[in-house]
Design an enzyme around this catalytic site. Structure first.
Site, PDB file in Angstrom:
ATOM      1  N   ASP A   1       0.700  -1.372   0.244  1.00  0.00           N
ATOM      2  CA  ASP A   1       0.037  -0.373  -0.135  1.00  0.00           C
ATOM      3  C   ASP A   1       0.618   1.214   0.171  1.00  0.00           C
ATOM      4  OD1 ASP A   1      -2.127   1.964   0.651  1.00  0.00           O
ATOM      5  OD2 ASP A   1      -3.268  -0.191   1.097  1.00  0.00           O
TER       6      ASP A   1
ATOM      7  N   HIS B   1       1.244   2.257  -3.163  1.00  0.00           N
ATOM      8  CA  HIS B   1       0.430   2.831  -3.375  1.00  0.00           C
ATOM      9  C   HIS B   1       1.198   4.174  -3.989  1.00  0.00           C
ATOM     10  CE1 HIS B   1      -2.777   0.175  -2.428  1.00  0.00           C
ATOM     11  NE2 HIS B   1      -1.805  -0.489  -4.238  1.00  0.00           N
TER      12      HIS B   1
END
Length: 551
Positions: free
Chosen positions: A297, A331
């Protein structure tokens, strides 16, 4: 008081509060960086072996390790040594004045036995929530460290649900054969039936008067812990260690002061849901340098609480230095938000490399968050193979637009209106991205006063500005596959494009739309190379594009 008067009064109050914050903010700069105090420890050293710990990968060493830490702290502090070996353990609680030192080839492997983790009150994405006890934690400590060249492994796969599409066929078969249960459609694996039930019923983990901690016992298996949580601690050092395979976020310093994270590695699988690398939340005076991140993430993420709860906490993440770091999968390389309701300011990011992240410099929020993000400075940032945008601002995070593509354009400013303003990015190089720069603010609160200069951006598309104001581009080269348009402007104003280089075969340089698109200046740029200089639509007027002659 009528509704109109109330709204006007509320808006004035919000703007006044923002002005007060701006006046009281510190005045750091690249020549006057924040100072971060370092912890100091006695040289006294005790090995966990002296308390009965065994490095066989089977013995549960929780009591021995915690006893060593407690004894060291009670004697005035020092070093608790974890020798080389594979040390199975449950949750470890740090103490003041203790440096937990992991020698090279030492691995703290967190037990897969979830009964060892107590149900506790914690924080999830900026709000009070029920969680399993974190594998390593500490609260209200001073002078605390984890150092060395060892590994902390959270055994995260026993906690995580996984989508079939995230694994290869062989890995999926292996996962199904390991136990657990499948979703009815067979496309999601859960560690247990309790997890599956709570997840498919979309049960909240947030605490409230109506839902005290004990009411979450029947969904405990879904309450994945962050690997390392340090809350309200002062003078913290995390150095040299690898933190990996976390059930949720990897490293979560919360409301800490004088925090140093140096030469740390964080690793999580690409499929790790909420597998953030470092979430620095409501911390003051921090340094992150020389770190390597490869996570599932956001990588280095700045947070400060969520919505009303975060605004009431009122603790911005501030006075930070982030330098000499490398990010692989993630991310975002450097991220602010989306839980930034307490604000963020005076953060300096330099000499960082992002290789294959979804986005590079990523800023995200949404109506309802509130908070002011300002005085963020980035320079000497080098990116390659960015899946999305190299530089990204979006105040519609996780918003589903209507099927006709129309956005909610209510011109309302209140305490829940997020503010992103006053930043400068310089010497940014990106080789490969979907878009070079994407900025999307709100109609009632534009992203404003961002300076970008000395940049080379090679991307499929160049620049998109939507509800932006006071954006300055200076000495920017855009190497784009799509040349219609190179630069898109929608309802944005007070823009300056100075010394812009672009593909000489560009079919359209500017696409300008919206009645609010005004005062767009182009300086020292040869627009004649483009087949079409500019197109105007949706109320945008040609007179609002102001051209100056090229050098």
């Amino acid at each position: 008081m009528n509704k109109l008067s109330f709204k006007i009064g509320l808006t004035l109050s919000v703007l006044t509060n923002l002005a007060v914050q701006a006046q009281t903010a510190p005045t750091y700069s690249w020549t006057n960086l924040p100072k971060i105090a370092q912890p100091a420890f006695r040289k006294d050293t005790v090995s966990i072996l002296a308390f009965g710990a065994r490095p066989d990968g089977v013995t549960l060493n929780t009591k021995a390790i915690n006893a060593a830490i407690t004894a060291c702290s009670q004697k005035g502090g020092g070093v608790v040594l974890v020798p080389s070996g594979l040390w199975m353990t449950g949750p470890i609680e740090l103490k003041s004045n203790v440096n937990l030192h992991l020698r090279k080839a030492a691995t703290l492997l967190l037990t897969p036995d979830k009964s060892q983790y107590a149900l506790v009150e914690g924080v999830y994405e900026g709000k009070r929530a029920a969680r399993n006890q974190s594998p390593i934690s500490g609260t209200n400590l001073e002078n605390v460290a984890i150092t060395g060249q060892g590994i902390v492994d959270g055994n995260g796969d026993v906690w995580r649900a996984v989508n079939k599409g995230q694994l290869t066929e062989s890995k999926w078969k292996e996962k199904v054969a390991s136990g657990g249960v499948l979703k009815d459609d067979g496309n999601v694996w859960y560690p247990s039936e309790q997890f599956r039930k709570a997840s498919t019923e979309n049960r909240s983990m947030l605490l409230s008067v109506e839902k005290p901690l004990q009411s979450f016992a029947d969904m405990k298996d879904m309450l994945r812990p962050n690997l390392l949580v340090l809350t309200s601690c002062k003078k913290v050092l995390l150095e040299g260690v690898t933190f990996q395979n976390s059930a949720a976020w990897c490293m979560h310093p919360l409301m800490c002061q004088d925090l140093t994270i140096r030469n740390v590695t964080t690793k999580n699988p690409e499929y790790a849901h909420n597998g953030d690398g470092m979430d620095i939340e409501s911390c003051k005076n921090f340094l992150i340098e020389g770190c390597t991140l490869d996570v599932g993430d956001d990588a280095i993420c700045i947070k400060s609480g969520k919505d009303e709860e975060g605004r009431k906490r009122g603790m911005p993440t501030e006075n930070g230095i982030i330098r000499n770091n490398t990010v692989y999968n993630g991310h975002g390389g450097f991220v602010v938000g989306s839980e930034m309701s307490g604000g963020a300011r005076y953060i300096f990011v330099s000499n960082c490399t992002f290789m294959g992240t979804d986005k590079g410099l990523r800023f995200k929020s949404v109506r309802g968050r509130g908070g002011v993000v300002e005085h963020i400075y980035a320079k000497d940032i080098f990116m390659k193979d960015i899946a999305g945008e190299a530089i990204f601002f979006d105040l519609y995070y996780f918003v589903k637009f209507a099927t006709d593509g129309q956005r909610d354009e209510r011109p309302v400013i209140n305490e829940g209106t997020p503010v992103f303003r006053d930043m400068k990015f310089e010497n940014i190089v990106c080789n490969g991205a979907k878009k070079g720069v994407f900025i999307r603010g709100l109609p009632e609160m534009a992203v404003k006063n961002i300076v970008m200069e000395k940049m080379v951006l090679e991307a499929d598309k160049g620049v998109e500005l939507i509800d932006a104001s006071g954006i300055r581009f200076n000495n920017v080269r855009l190497i784009t596959k799509s040349t219609k348009p190179v630069i898109l402007v929608d309802n944005s104003s007070n823009l300056t494009f100075d010394t812009i280089q672009y593909d000489p075969q560009a079919s359209l340089l500017f696409s300008i739309s919206g009645e609010r698109s005004q005062d767009i200046q182009v300086k020292n740029t040869d627009m004649a190379k483009a087949q079409t200089k500019a197109e105007f639509s949706k109320g945008a007027l040609e007179k609002n594009l102001i051209l100056s002659s090229a050098k």
